[in-house]
Enzyme design. Structure first.
Site, short mmCIF file in Angstrom:
data_model
loop_
_atom_site.label_atom_id
_atom_site.label_comp_id
_atom_site.label_asym_id
_atom_site.label_seq_id
_atom_site.Cartn_x
_atom_site.Cartn_y
_atom_site.Cartn_z
N GLU A 285 51.99 40.95 43.65
CA GLU A 285 51.65 41.37 42.30
C GLU A 285 52.70 40.88 41.31
O GLU A 285 52.37 40.53 40.16
CB GLU A 285 51.52 42.90 42.23
CG GLU A 285 50.40 43.46 43.07
CD GLU A 285 49.04 42.87 42.71
OE1 GLU A 285 48.74 42.77 41.50
OE2 GLU A 285 48.29 42.49 43.62
N TRP A 288 51.63 37.43 40.72
CA TRP A 288 50.54 37.27 39.75
C TRP A 288 51.10 37.21 38.32
O TRP A 288 50.63 36.43 37.49
CB TRP A 288 49.54 38.42 39.89
CG TRP A 288 48.38 38.33 38.95
CD1 TRP A 288 48.19 39.06 37.82
CD2 TRP A 288 47.26 37.44 39.03
NE1 TRP A 288 47.01 38.70 37.19
CE2 TRP A 288 46.42 37.71 37.92
CE3 TRP A 288 46.87 36.47 39.94
CZ2 TRP A 288 45.23 37.03 37.69
CZ3 TRP A 288 45.67 35.78 39.71
CH2 TRP A 288 44.88 36.06 38.61
N TRP A 316 28.51 35.55 22.45
CA TRP A 316 29.08 36.88 22.30
C TRP A 316 28.24 37.73 21.36
O TRP A 316 27.62 37.23 20.41
CB TRP A 316 30.51 36.79 21.77
CG TRP A 316 31.48 36.09 22.67
CD1 TRP A 316 32.12 34.91 22.44
CD2 TRP A 316 31.92 36.53 23.96
NE1 TRP A 316 32.92 34.59 23.50
CE2 TRP A 316 32.82 35.56 24.45
CE3 TRP A 316 31.64 37.64 24.76
CZ2 TRP A 316 33.45 35.67 25.69
CZ3 TRP A 316 32.26 37.75 25.99
CH2 TRP A 316 33.15 36.78 26.44
N ASN A 351 45.53 49.81 37.18
CA ASN A 351 45.12 48.40 37.22
C ASN A 351 43.65 48.22 37.61
O ASN A 351 42.93 47.41 37.03
CB ASN A 351 46.01 47.62 38.19
CG ASN A 351 45.72 46.14 38.14
OD1 ASN A 351 45.87 45.50 37.11
ND2 ASN A 351 45.27 45.58 39.26
N TRP A 369 36.15 38.66 24.75
CA TRP A 369 37.34 39.16 25.44
C TRP A 369 38.53 39.30 24.48
O TRP A 369 39.42 40.14 24.70
CB TRP A 369 37.73 38.24 26.60
CG TRP A 369 38.12 36.83 26.23
CD1 TRP A 369 37.32 35.72 26.22
CD2 TRP A 369 39.42 36.38 25.83
NE1 TRP A 369 38.03 34.60 25.83
CE2 TRP A 369 39.33 34.98 25.59
CE3 TRP A 369 40.65 37.01 25.66
CZ2 TRP A 369 40.42 34.20 25.18
CZ3 TRP A 369 41.74 36.24 25.24
CH2 TRP A 369 41.62 34.85 25.01
N TRP A 392 42.57 39.25 30.85
CA TRP A 392 41.31 39.33 30.11
C TRP A 392 40.47 38.07 30.33
O TRP A 392 39.25 38.15 30.52
CB TRP A 392 41.57 39.55 28.62
CG TRP A 392 41.70 41.01 28.30
CD1 TRP A 392 42.85 41.74 28.21
CD2 TRP A 392 40.63 41.94 28.10
NE1 TRP A 392 42.57 43.06 27.95
CE2 TRP A 392 41.21 43.21 27.87
CE3 TRP A 392 39.24 41.82 28.07
CZ2 TRP A 392 40.44 44.35 27.63
CZ3 TRP A 392 38.48 42.95 27.82
CH2 TRP A 392 39.08 44.20 27.61
#
Length: 482
Positions: A285, A288, A316, A351, A369, A392
């Protein structure tokens, strides 16, 4: 390896602190101290055009973090100087006031910060002042981990495999015992005058769970490694169980660095105190986060632009009422509403729930987003630019190593899978607390169990899941030209 800083004259050295609000393992501070000169720790509330201002929740944290850092510096004989304005101008003023011979800082990796820092460094060196920058916030500099084509990785798994090979032997330097100060300290703004803590109204009452500052960060890591990491891999996706590290705000502000986390976690695993598999999952993590910083460095436009340009044509939806329901935790889907209410109350969100609420906004409501990213930026205490944008875009399918377009989280089944007893929902959506477990994630099917308050206040779903899913699939298919 310590970088030698050569300077003329006998002036002090400015240590420009940014996202590195700690004394332990702070390479810029260590390099300044190695010169033997007086040091002036400095924090600038930067107003350089183009540098993204912090959101409201982050400003709350900054207020507390600077207070803690100032106290730590005072205890060592130093003084934290606070100034507000465009960074280049503030530095020029302080150099003139103090006769400083050099400036050091730790690097940031977004383009606006890189451009600002490069211009300042070139200017200072051109005027004969020393200026050096260092890495305090990453295990690997983003330009050091490249694929076979000499480019940055676009997929996490091969990136992290290669990144681990680059890490090598990691060393953590202790906090200095003393900080030599100049005979005359420059003036400093008063932290209270910056107005970082909200007052009209003060909506931060739920933030009391946090302990900003280096000591709080160290305590979080110690608690996690001693009592939570044992179940991390198995239970990290269950929001009703507290097994995550809660280190992300501390990492965001640099109150603790990834090298400290890496060394402490590996040491506990090597000693047999924690299972290696749990340690590796937790460190992935951290990986990431490194991956997102690498992506941001190599593709600086992704703050506002789709990583995958075909998403520029995505249809959108514009629906202010739906966005208001989402931000207010009134979508009618309990797991989504619980997450949004947790965020507003605490400045944090679990998360797994972040993925659920982001997927809901993008794929159920077809909201861009960028609108979700902006809300998180303002309300998250850990609003790290690389992570926020990267996550996102990952959810939207427009980013690097993105989730496949057909992965549309069902908020009902996600709740049933990760909050089967409704522990998380009952905490954050208390009007549903009387519902049986089997219907708590679909309360519209259980009207007879709802309290009068819930019937009055809890919304029916703003969209039907099945219909929204089909609409989202059609929108994504339109990008494929099928």
């Amino acid at each position: 390896m310590q970088v030698r800083i050569d300077m003329d004259g006998d002036g002090p050295i400015l240590v420009w602190l940014r996202k590195d609000l700690r004394l332990t393992d702070n390479p810029a501070l260590d390099a300044a101290l190695a010169t033997g000169r007086a040091v002036i720790p400095l924090y600038i509330l930067d107003e350089t055009p183009g540098v993204r201002p912090m959101g409201a929740a982050s400003l709350w944290w900054l207020d507390k973090s600077l207070s803690a850092l100032g106290a730590d510096i005072d205890q060592r004989g130093g003084r934290l100087i606070l100034r507000r304005g465009a960074a280049a101008e503030v530095l020029d003023d302080l150099i003139a006031e103090t006769g400083a011979a050099g400036v050091v800082w730790n690097r940031l990796y977004d383009k606006a910060s890189i451009d600002r820092d490069a211009a300042i460094k070139a200017d200072l060196r051109g005027r004969g002042l020393a200026c050096e920058s260092f890495n305090a916030s990453l295990l690997n500099e983003p330009w050091t981990v490249k694929n076979g084509s000499g480019e940055g990785y676009k997929v996490f798994t091969p990136y992290w495999r290669a990144a681990r090979e680059h890490i090598g032997q990691v060393h953590v330097t202790p906090a200095p015992v003393a900080l030599p100060s100049p005979a005359a300290s420059p003036s400093s703004d008063r932290l209270s005058d910056w107005g970082l803590h909200p007052t009209r109204p003060d909506w931060s009452g739920g933030f009391s769970m946090w302990w900003p500052g280096e000591a709080g960060a160290a305590d979080r890591l110690s608690t996690f490694l001693s009592s939570k990491i044992q179940d991390y891999a198995d239970k990290r996706d269950i929001p009703g169980v507290e097994v995550t590290s809660l280190l992300s705000p501390h990492l965001h502000f640099g109150e603790i660095g990834p090298r400290q986390i890496w060394v402490a976690t590996r040491a506990e695993a090597a000693a047999g105190n924690i299972p290696v598999a749990q340690a590796d999952k937790f460190l992935s993590e951290v990986g990431w986060r490194e991956f997102n910083h690498s992506i941001l460095f190599h593709r600086p436009d992704i703050i506002t632009a789709n990583f995958r340009p075909e998403f520029d044509a995505f249809p959108w939806n514009r629906d202010d009422a739906a966005v208001a329901a989402w931000t207010g935790g009134r979508t009618g889907y309990p797991i989504v509403d619980a997450g949004m209410r947790e965020l507003w109350a605490t400045g944090f969100m679990h998360n797994r729930v972040r993925m659920i609420v982001a997927s809901f906004l993008i794929k159920h409501l077809l909201i861009d987003w960028r609108q979700g990213e902006a809300w998180f930026w303002d309300t998250l205490l850990d609003a790290d630019l690389a992570n926020n944008v990267g996550n996102w875009q990952w959810t939207a399918g427009s980013g690097a190593d993105a989730a496949p377009y057909f992965r549309i989280f069902n908020p009902i089944t996600q709740g049933e899978k990760f909050d089967p007893r409704g522990v998380y929902v009952r905490r954050w959506v208390p009007e549903l607390s009387n519902l049986p477990d089997k219907v708590i994630h679909s309360p519209w099917t259980a009207a007879t169990h709802l309290t009068p308050a819930a019937k009055r206040t809890y919304s029916r779903p703003v969209v039907d899941h099945a219909q929204a899913r089909q609409r989202a699939l059609a929108a994504y298919q339109s990008l494929k030209g099928d």
